[in-house]
Design an enzyme around this catalytic site. Sequence first.
Site, PDB file in Angstrom:
ATOM      1  CB  THR A  12      -1.155   0.016   1.266  1.00 40.67           C
ATOM      2  OG1 THR A  12      -1.714  -1.228   1.126  1.00 40.67           O
ATOM      3  CG2 THR A  12      -1.742   1.262   1.204  1.00 40.67           C
ATOM      4  CB  CYS A 275      -2.672 -17.277  24.630  1.00 40.93           C
ATOM      5  SG  CYS A 275      -3.895 -18.242  25.168  1.00 40.93           S
TER       6      CYS A 275
END
Length: 338
Positions: A12, A275
């Site tokens: 981008t 996690c």
Amino acid sequence: MTKILIIYTGGTIGMVNDAKTGVLIPFDFEQIKENVPELARLDYQMTVHSFVPIIDSSNMHPEQWRILAELIESNYEEFDGFVILHGSDTMSFTASALSFMLKNLAKPVVLTGSQLPIGEIRTDAKENLITALEIAATKSKGKAVVPEVCIYFDNQLFRGNRSIKYNTEKFEAFRSPNYPILAEAGVQLTFFHKEILPVPTEPFYIQTKFDANIGVLKIYPGMTEEVVYAVTRSKVKAIVLETFGSGNATTAKWFTDALAEAIENGKHIVDISQCQRGSVQLGMYETSSELKKMGVISGYDMTFETAVTKLMYLLGADLTTEEIKQQMEAPIAGELTN
């Protein structure tokens, strides 16, 4: 004069709006100072190398990592630092891979990108690029302040192999869940020196052979034998096992038998937690003690991106089973805490 090599892979950050069509198109980074006039105030000699063709970061693969590593190697003596402009989606994978490929790195390699194209009014691209260049150029007593592969995004500098992309909608796209940031950009650049790797004394070299023949098995309540065996009995050489909490998994006999069979057949299984924060501690609970006994490798607090790229790197290094286990469980580029 400080010399920085800018390597534009795509993403981008290098896009501008076409005035005629309104479609986002890549601009010519050879004219980067025309698009970012603020760069003229930096007293650096900047050279731009663009990938041809440029690639979306979703198409980044080990072959592109090799090209990046070889670019840095061939220009290593000529430049003081390197800035890699990269799409954010797989930036953590590339940064992790490069951290293993660039051995005895004594110069900054800073990856950055943006959430908005460089031509947008509210873009984060200019600040990310300018500060990444400043970090790549910063020295103390003639030595690089940050002699490692890192990611700069939204005012924070992260160790590359400790980073994850966690947000697609905010400028704060990256986090380092298990390691402190290396620097913060406010009114001044503040470096946290005790968190940064020391400057190596051995000669720089690269290792570019990767073996991507790995599988991923993310466990969940209710998963079936068919799903597990589809991975464990496949032709992969290694498996990243994403478990619960501190490395826990079901104790169902069919599940442990599937993993044991894979290990007996020569597959390496690395246990990392689903996690984002915390570490695998095999044997802490009954639900992980069987994994430890059968020879599952602890990934400690490695990110998924790091576990995947490190496995590819070690499989490509022609090591023994024991050597792979030892090196997976030990930090070789600051990627884990054991």
